[in-house]
Design a protein around this motif. Sequence first.
Motif, PDB file in Angstrom:
ATOM      1  N   HIS A  76      25.853  -7.584 -10.292  1.00 19.03           N
ATOM      2  CA  HIS A  76      24.393  -8.157 -10.558  1.00 19.03           C
ATOM      3  C   HIS A  76      25.866 -10.133 -11.085  1.00 19.03           C
ATOM      4  CE1 HIS A  76      21.529  -6.173  -9.899  1.00 19.03           C
ATOM      5  NE2 HIS A  76      22.336  -5.142 -11.062  1.00 19.03           N
ATOM      6  N   ALA A  77      26.432  -9.561 -11.027  1.00 19.65           N
ATOM      7  CA  ALA A  77      28.215 -10.410 -12.194  1.00 19.65           C
ATOM      8  C   ALA A  77      27.796 -11.837 -11.430  1.00 19.65           C
ATOM      9  CB  ALA A  77      29.518  -9.527 -12.993  1.00 19.65           C
ATOM     10  N   PRO A  78      27.875 -12.691 -11.556  1.00 19.53           N
ATOM     11  CA  PRO A  78      27.740 -14.195 -10.400  1.00 19.53           C
ATOM     12  C   PRO A  78      29.646 -13.907  -9.660  1.00 19.53           C
ATOM     13  CG  PRO A  78      27.837 -14.711 -12.164  1.00 19.53           C
ATOM     14  CD  PRO A  78      27.299 -13.290 -12.624  1.00 19.53           C
ATOM     15  N   GLU A  79      30.073 -13.839 -10.845  1.00 21.84           N
ATOM     16  CA  GLU A  79      31.937 -13.582 -10.228  1.00 21.84           C
ATOM     17  C   GLU A  79      32.076 -12.126  -8.961  1.00 21.84           C
ATOM     18  OE1 GLU A  79      31.417 -14.815 -14.437  1.00 21.84           O
ATOM     19  OE2 GLU A  79      30.778 -13.389 -13.047  1.00 21.84           O
ATOM     20  N   TYR A  80      30.864 -11.405  -8.982  1.00 22.14           N
ATOM     21  CA  TYR A  80      30.820 -10.437  -8.029  1.00 22.14           C
ATOM     22  C   TYR A  80      31.375 -10.723  -6.730  1.00 22.14           C
ATOM     23  CZ  TYR A  80      30.744  -5.520  -6.753  1.00 22.14           C
ATOM     24  OH  TYR A  80      31.029  -3.953  -6.330  1.00 22.14           O
ATOM     25  N   PHE A  81      29.734 -11.001  -6.705  1.00 25.94           N
ATOM     26  CA  PHE A  81      29.494 -11.554  -4.906  1.00 25.94           C
ATOM     27  C   PHE A  81      28.640 -12.873  -5.394  1.00 25.94           C
ATOM     28  CE2 PHE A  81      26.176 -11.491  -1.719  1.00 25.94           C
ATOM     29  CZ  PHE A  81      27.164 -10.925  -0.649  1.00 25.94           C
ATOM     30  N   GLY A  82      28.615 -13.605  -4.445  1.00 21.77           N
ATOM     31  CA  GLY A  82      27.472 -14.465  -4.048  1.00 21.77           C
ATOM     32  C   GLY A  82      28.072 -15.664  -3.626  1.00 21.77           C
TER      33      GLY A  82
ATOM     34  N   SER B  85      24.457  11.737   6.094  1.00 24.92           N
ATOM     35  CA  SER B  85      23.819  13.029   6.684  1.00 24.92           C
ATOM     36  C   SER B  85      22.330  12.671   6.788  1.00 24.92           C
ATOM     37  CB  SER B  85      22.893  14.498   6.215  1.00 24.92           C
ATOM     38  OG  SER B  85      22.896  14.009   4.723  1.00 24.92           O
ATOM     39  N   ARG B  86      22.083  11.200   6.653  1.00 29.73           N
ATOM     40  CA  ARG B  86      20.849  10.161   7.039  1.00 29.73           C
ATOM     41  C   ARG B  86      21.583   8.986   6.708  1.00 29.73           C
ATOM     42  NH1 ARG B  86      17.712   9.696   2.406  1.00 29.73           N
ATOM     43  NH2 ARG B  86      18.264  10.183   0.229  1.00 29.73           N
ATOM     44  N   SER B  87      20.095   8.234   7.121  1.00 33.79           N
ATOM     45  CA  SER B  87      19.961   6.673   7.572  1.00 33.79           C
ATOM     46  C   SER B  87      19.784   5.914   6.424  1.00 33.79           C
ATOM     47  CB  SER B  87      19.494   6.093   8.271  1.00 33.79           C
ATOM     48  OG  SER B  87      19.729   4.868   8.790  1.00 33.79           O
ATOM     49  N   ILE B  88      20.268   5.640   5.491  1.00 32.29           N
ATOM     50  CA  ILE B  88      19.969   4.465   4.133  1.00 32.29           C
ATOM     51  C   ILE B  88      20.211   3.386   4.878  1.00 32.29           C
ATOM     52  CG2 ILE B  88      19.738   3.634   2.248  1.00 32.29           C
ATOM     53  CD1 ILE B  88      20.726   6.568   1.161  1.00 32.29           C
ATOM     54  N   LYS B  89      19.293   2.446   4.239  1.00 32.90           N
ATOM     55  CA  LYS B  89      19.122   1.002   4.859  1.00 32.90           C
ATOM     56  C   LYS B  89      20.259   0.014   3.414  1.00 32.90           C
ATOM     57  CE  LYS B  89      16.259  -2.809   6.895  1.00 32.90           C
ATOM     58  NZ  LYS B  89      15.272  -3.698   7.394  1.00 32.90           N
ATOM     59  N   VAL B  90      21.146   0.377   4.264  1.00 30.66           N
ATOM     60  CA  VAL B  90      22.640  -0.380   3.905  1.00 30.66           C
ATOM     61  C   VAL B  90      23.080  -1.168   4.250  1.00 30.66           C
ATOM     62  CG1 VAL B  90      23.473   1.515   3.745  1.00 30.66           C
ATOM     63  CG2 VAL B  90      24.126   0.011   1.495  1.00 30.66           C
ATOM     64  N   GLY B  91      24.430  -2.523   4.104  1.00 26.18           N
ATOM     65  CA  GLY B  91      24.786  -2.830   4.891  1.00 26.18           C
ATOM     66  C   GLY B  91      25.624  -3.191   3.682  1.00 26.18           C
ATOM     67  N   THR B  92      26.994  -3.685   4.139  1.00 31.33           N
ATOM     68  CA  THR B  92      28.499  -4.135   3.420  1.00 31.33           C
ATOM     69  C   THR B  92      28.260  -5.996   2.562  1.00 31.33           C
ATOM     70  OG1 THR B  92      29.714  -4.515   6.039  1.00 31.33           O
ATOM     71  CG2 THR B  92      30.157  -5.535   3.854  1.00 31.33           C
ATOM     72  N   TYR B  93      26.678  -5.903   2.594  1.00 34.88           N
ATOM     73  CA  TYR B  93      26.722  -7.094   1.342  1.00 34.88           C
ATOM     74  C   TYR B  93      25.490  -6.230   0.333  1.00 34.88           C
ATOM     75  CZ  TYR B  93      29.850  -8.935   4.758  1.00 34.88           C
ATOM     76  OH  TYR B  93      30.377  -9.579   5.335  1.00 34.88           O
ATOM     77  N   THR B  94      24.524  -5.812   0.796  1.00 32.36           N
ATOM     78  CA  THR B  94      23.746  -5.167   0.213  1.00 32.36           C
ATOM     79  C   THR B  94      23.971  -4.803  -1.301  1.00 32.36           C
ATOM     80  OG1 THR B  94      22.711  -3.353   2.256  1.00 32.36           O
ATOM     81  CG2 THR B  94      21.845  -2.928   0.074  1.00 32.36           C
ATOM     82  N   MET B  95      23.297  -5.342  -2.450  1.00 28.89           N
ATOM     83  CA  MET B  95      23.533  -5.584  -4.182  1.00 28.89           C
ATOM     84  C   MET B  95      22.145  -5.233  -4.705  1.00 28.89           C
ATOM     85  SD  MET B  95      26.683  -6.882  -4.718  1.00 28.89           S
ATOM     86  CE  MET B  95      27.922  -6.780  -3.518  1.00 28.89           C
ATOM     87  N   SER B  96      21.859  -3.949  -3.897  1.00 22.01           N
ATOM     88  CA  SER B  96      20.795  -3.257  -4.494  1.00 22.01           C
ATOM     89  C   SER B  96      21.141  -2.155  -5.021  1.00 22.01           C
ATOM     90  CB  SER B  96      19.775  -2.744  -3.431  1.00 22.01           C
ATOM     91  OG  SER B  96      18.189  -1.897  -4.020  1.00 22.01           O
ATOM     92  N   GLU B  97      21.155  -1.708  -6.363  1.00 17.88           N
ATOM     93  CA  GLU B  97      21.357  -0.548  -7.740  1.00 17.88           C
ATOM     94  C   GLU B  97      20.958   0.372  -7.334  1.00 17.88           C
ATOM     95  OE1 GLU B  97      21.417   0.452 -12.419  1.00 17.88           O
ATOM     96  OE2 GLU B  97      21.576  -1.518 -11.838  1.00 17.88           O
ATOM     97  N   ASN B  98      19.725   0.900  -6.523  1.00 18.79           N
ATOM     98  CA  ASN B  98      18.915   1.639  -6.627  1.00 18.79           C
ATOM     99  C   ASN B  98      19.106   2.712  -4.992  1.00 18.79           C
ATOM    100  OD1 ASN B  98      17.595   1.639  -9.202  1.00 18.79           O
ATOM    101  ND2 ASN B  98      15.664   0.013  -7.805  1.00 18.79           N
ATOM    102  N   ILE B  99      19.771   1.491  -4.626  1.00 21.06           N
ATOM    103  CA  ILE B  99      20.612   1.898  -2.708  1.00 21.06           C
ATOM    104  C   ILE B  99      21.405   2.371  -3.586  1.00 21.06           C
ATOM    105  CG2 ILE B  99      20.792   0.959  -0.598  1.00 21.06           C
ATOM    106  CD1 ILE B  99      18.367  -0.592  -0.226  1.00 21.06           C
ATOM    107  N   GLU B 100      22.183   1.404  -3.866  1.00 20.06           N
ATOM    108  CA  GLU B 100      23.754   2.208  -4.141  1.00 20.06           C
ATOM    109  C   GLU B 100      23.458   3.657  -4.901  1.00 20.06           C
ATOM    110  OE1 GLU B 100      26.720   0.532  -2.640  1.00 20.06           O
ATOM    111  OE2 GLU B 100      25.035  -0.210  -2.173  1.00 20.06           O
ATOM    112  N   ARG B 101      22.645   4.147  -5.554  1.00 20.60           N
ATOM    113  CA  ARG B 101      22.769   5.271  -6.010  1.00 20.60           C
ATOM    114  C   ARG B 101      22.348   6.148  -5.560  1.00 20.60           C
ATOM    115  NH1 ARG B 101      23.968   4.986 -11.584  1.00 20.60           N
ATOM    116  NH2 ARG B 101      23.388   3.084 -13.048  1.00 20.60           N
ATOM    117  N   GLU B 102      21.076   5.494  -4.810  1.00 17.67           N
ATOM    118  CA  GLU B 102      20.936   6.329  -3.861  1.00 17.67           C
ATOM    119  C   GLU B 102      22.095   7.075  -2.916  1.00 17.67           C
ATOM    120  OE1 GLU B 102      17.570   7.147  -0.139  1.00 17.67           O
ATOM    121  OE2 GLU B 102      17.755   5.182  -0.839  1.00 17.67           O
ATOM    122  N   LEU B 103      22.579   6.200  -1.929  1.00 17.31           N
ATOM    123  CA  LEU B 103      23.792   6.323  -1.143  1.00 17.31           C
ATOM    124  C   LEU B 103      24.894   7.093  -1.794  1.00 17.31           C
ATOM    125  CD1 LEU B 103      24.739   5.552   1.794  1.00 17.31           C
ATOM    126  CD2 LEU B 103      25.994   3.590   0.753  1.00 17.31           C
ATOM    127  N   TYR B 104      24.593   6.743  -2.946  1.00 19.42           N
ATOM    128  CA  TYR B 104      26.109   8.115  -4.119  1.00 19.42           C
ATOM    129  C   TYR B 104      26.003   9.416  -4.201  1.00 19.42           C
ATOM    130  CZ  TYR B 104      28.531   9.408  -8.414  1.00 19.42           C
ATOM    131  OH  TYR B 104      29.233   9.665  -9.785  1.00 19.42           O
TER     132      TYR B 104
END
Length: 285
Positions: free
Chosen positions: A65-71, A246-265
């Motif tokens: 979420h840091a502006p220096e990270y992405f955006g 093993s299953r598809s999670i809707k995530v892309g190269t630029y997805t900035m969602s903490e919840n989705i990232e945790r799900e993928l992890y």
Amino acid sequence: MKKIGLVVEGGGMKCAYNAGILDVFLDNNISFDYCIGVSGGSGNIVTYLAGQRGRNLRFFTDYIHAPEYFGIKSLLKTGDLFGLEYIYGTLTNSGGMDPLDFDAFAKNEAEYCAVATNALTGEAEYFGKDAMKQDDYRIIMASCAIPAVCRPVKLNGVPYFDGGISDAIPVDHALEEGCDKLVVILSKTRDYIRKPQGMRFLYAARCRKYPKVIKLIDNRHTSYNENFRHVLELEKKGKAFVFAPSRSIKVGTYTMSENIERELYELGISDFEERKGELLKFMQV
């Protein structure tokens, strides 16, 4: 004794999947003789070799979420949509918020390699530990520099882009380096087929100084799909053990969602647990 290699694909924010698997490798004391990574995979491997469990996850959750990270702010300030200097410099350096344990990485006996694309020749180049020094992680930045959304990173005066456009899943290089067996972590599900890159006007304009890079992107869907099929063929031949979501999670190269990232992890962790016995059997030498 057989030489076992680890190959980790990139994929931007999709790399939270391999972060989960790498952490449970640490939990289970699973190590490799040779480790090669591309783009985000090259950075995640370094943390794994340093033995810093949980560190990669923080880079996909705590700091996104840091502006220096992405955006746009990062793009306007640095020319990079992903703030590579912030991620692999400000945060990662010894005085940073989440420093890499460089000494532990350097002392790890495993060979390390990061893949980057020479922007002038369009060829993949391979950089080992000797190309990295404390607080100088430009080879990772180069491996992660996505064309059109990031500037090239210079190494010894030569501009480099993301290794994924020239050698996305570098299984052949790992075999050339003497590996007998490979464990491969992919970022996409097994049924994935890459389509031709859209927005050609954008990458052609942004990369106009580097015609070889434009050609690579033009043809990337073909080269990537061939590379992907080759990996699965190596698996059938018993040369590779492949982890893929093993299953598809809707995530892309630029997805900035903490919840989705945790799900993928967490998916990476559960996929490992599901196949742990198979993996250990495969790695027996």
